[in-house]
Design a protein around this motif. Structure first.
Motif, short mmCIF file in Angstrom:
data_model
loop_
_atom_site.label_atom_id
_atom_site.label_comp_id
_atom_site.label_asym_id
_atom_site.label_seq_id
_atom_site.Cartn_x
_atom_site.Cartn_y
_atom_site.Cartn_z
N ALA A 170 0.81 -1.22 0.00
CA ALA A 170 0.00 0.00 0.00
C ALA A 170 0.85 1.26 0.00
CB ALA A 170 -0.93 0.00 1.20
N GLU A 171 2.06 1.18 0.54
CA GLU A 171 2.94 2.35 0.64
C GLU A 171 4.00 2.40 -0.45
OE1 GLU A 171 4.54 2.10 4.56
OE2 GLU A 171 2.67 2.75 5.55
N ALA A 172 3.96 1.45 -1.38
CA ALA A 172 5.01 1.35 -2.39
C ALA A 172 4.87 2.40 -3.49
CB ALA A 172 5.00 -0.05 -3.00
N ASP A 173 6.00 2.72 -4.09
CA ASP A 173 6.03 3.56 -5.28
C ASP A 173 6.13 2.72 -6.55
OD1 ASP A 173 6.15 6.28 -4.00
OD2 ASP A 173 7.99 5.43 -3.15
N LEU A 174 6.49 1.44 -6.38
CA LEU A 174 6.58 0.50 -7.50
C LEU A 174 6.45 -0.91 -6.95
CD1 LEU A 174 7.28 -0.19 -10.50
CD2 LEU A 174 9.70 -0.25 -9.78
N PHE A 175 5.65 -1.73 -7.65
CA PHE A 175 5.53 -3.15 -7.31
C PHE A 175 6.11 -3.96 -8.46
CE2 PHE A 175 3.22 -7.18 -7.76
CZ PHE A 175 3.53 -7.76 -6.53
N VAL A 176 7.03 -4.87 -8.12
CA VAL A 176 7.70 -5.70 -9.13
C VAL A 176 7.50 -7.17 -8.79
CG1 VAL A 176 9.86 -6.20 -10.32
CG2 VAL A 176 9.45 -3.90 -9.42
N SER A 177 7.01 -7.93 -9.75
CA SER A 177 6.84 -9.37 -9.58
C SER A 177 7.85 -10.09 -10.46
CB SER A 177 5.41 -9.79 -9.97
OG SER A 177 5.25 -11.18 -9.88
N ILE A 178 8.62 -11.01 -9.86
CA ILE A 178 9.69 -11.69 -10.58
C ILE A 178 9.53 -13.20 -10.48
CG2 ILE A 178 12.19 -12.05 -10.73
CD1 ILE A 178 12.55 -9.31 -9.39
N GLY A 179 9.41 -13.85 -11.61
CA GLY A 179 9.41 -15.32 -11.64
C GLY A 179 8.23 -15.97 -10.96
N THR A 180 7.04 -15.36 -11.08
CA THR A 180 5.86 -15.95 -10.46
C THR A 180 4.85 -16.38 -11.53
OG1 THR A 180 4.60 -13.89 -10.25
CG2 THR A 180 6.18 -14.40 -8.50
N SER A 181 4.04 -17.36 -11.17
CA SER A 181 3.06 -17.88 -12.13
C SER A 181 1.80 -17.04 -12.18
CB SER A 181 2.68 -19.32 -11.75
OG SER A 181 2.00 -19.33 -10.49
N GLY A 182 1.55 -16.26 -11.13
CA GLY A 182 0.31 -15.49 -11.06
C GLY A 182 -0.90 -16.34 -10.76
N SER A 183 -0.68 -17.57 -10.28
CA SER A 183 -1.80 -18.48 -10.01
C SER A 183 -1.91 -18.87 -8.54
CB SER A 183 -1.64 -19.76 -10.85
OG SER A 183 -0.45 -20.45 -10.48
N VAL A 184 -0.92 -18.50 -7.73
CA VAL A 184 -0.90 -18.91 -6.32
C VAL A 184 -1.32 -17.73 -5.44
CG1 VAL A 184 0.48 -19.84 -4.44
CG2 VAL A 184 0.94 -20.56 -6.80
N TYR A 185 -2.46 -17.87 -4.81
CA TYR A 185 -2.96 -16.81 -3.93
C TYR A 185 -2.61 -17.12 -2.48
CZ TYR A 185 -5.49 -14.78 -7.82
OH TYR A 185 -5.79 -14.18 -9.01
N PRO A 186 -2.41 -16.08 -1.66
CA PRO A 186 -2.73 -14.67 -1.90
C PRO A 186 -1.68 -13.87 -2.67
CG PRO A 186 -1.97 -14.94 0.33
CD PRO A 186 -2.04 -16.33 -0.25
N ALA A 187 -0.49 -14.44 -2.92
CA ALA A 187 0.57 -13.67 -3.58
C ALA A 187 0.13 -13.12 -4.94
CB ALA A 187 1.82 -14.52 -3.74
#
Length: 240
Positions: A170-187
């Motif tokens: 919530a406080e970030a200026d940039l969110f970066v996702s590296i090497g994730t499938s995008g299928s595993v929640y809550p991540a």
């Protein structure tokens, strides 16, 4: 983007895969050889603790055979540069290996736990643990026998540090996702949370993730190649 800004980086199996760590969901991955209910649930631990301990003992013993790759090194260098500039890099990982730490990262939030630690189901103590676990091992703190388990978040359990991660995103200026499938929640939901707050989101992945449409910018290729390029580009832009 400035080094004094706040970046949240989420890493997944893709960054460790470049070091030779087997993935779980890919073709030929770990779940093709083991059923997750047997080795990654509280019920599996209760039904056959010997099998579950064997599974994690093998993975713990295999950690020294893999080494951090340039992606781990680059993130550690970026975190150091941001600390010196008064900024912050919050490194959140779904991985249970210690490659980020061995790559030089000083603070790593392991939301799915750590292979290098054990937790007592009786007294709750968490300890660094390099040796094999078994039903015959006693807890060094409460002396109960057979109560030590891997400090790993299993299916059906709540990931660690969720409140802290939500606050950092919530406080970030940039969110970066590296090497994730995008299928595993809550991540997999972090990018949606960041997006709803108007925070720029970037994906670095071998190929588009399942939630790739939510990212504002994307770079595809091996993490060991793409992450150093991203860090170098950021550092270069700041130094101009």
């Amino acid at each position: 983007m400035d080094l004094s800004d706040r970046i949240v980086v989420l890493t997944g199996a893709g960054i460790s895969a470049d070091s030779g760590v087997p993935t779980f969901r890919d073709s030929g991955g770990i779940w093709a050889k083991y059923h997750y209910r047997d080795v990654a649930t509280p019920e599996g631990f209760a039904a056959n603790p010997n099998l579950l301990h064997e599974f994690y003992n093998l993975r713990r013993a295999g950690l020294p055979t893999v080494q951090p790759n340039p992606a781990h090194d680059a993130l550690a260098q970026l975190a150091q540069a941001k600390r010196e500039a008064g900024g912050c890099l919050t490194l959140v990982t779904q991985n249970v290996d210690d490659l980020h730490e061995r790559g030089g990262s000083k603070s790593v939030w392991h939301m799915h736990g750590e292979l290098t630690k054990a937790r007592c189901t009786s007294c709750g103590t968490v300890r660094e643990w390099a040796d094999a676990l078994s039903v015959t091992v006693s807890c060094p703190d409460c002396a109960e026998r057979g109560t030590l388990r891997p400090h790993i978040v299993w299916f059906g359990e709540v990931p660690m540090l969720m409140e802290e991660i939500a606050e950092a995103v919530a406080e970030a200026d940039l969110f970066v996702s590296i090497g994730t499938s995008g299928s595993v929640y809550p991540a997999a939901g972090f990018v949606g949370e960041a997006k709803s707050l108007g925070i720029p989101c970037m994906e670095i992945n071998l190929e588009p993730s399942e939630n790739a449409h939510l990212f504002d910018e994307a770079f595809y290729g091996p993490a060991a190649e793409q992450v150093p390029v991203f860090v170098g580009r950021l550092m270069s832009a700041v130094s101009r």
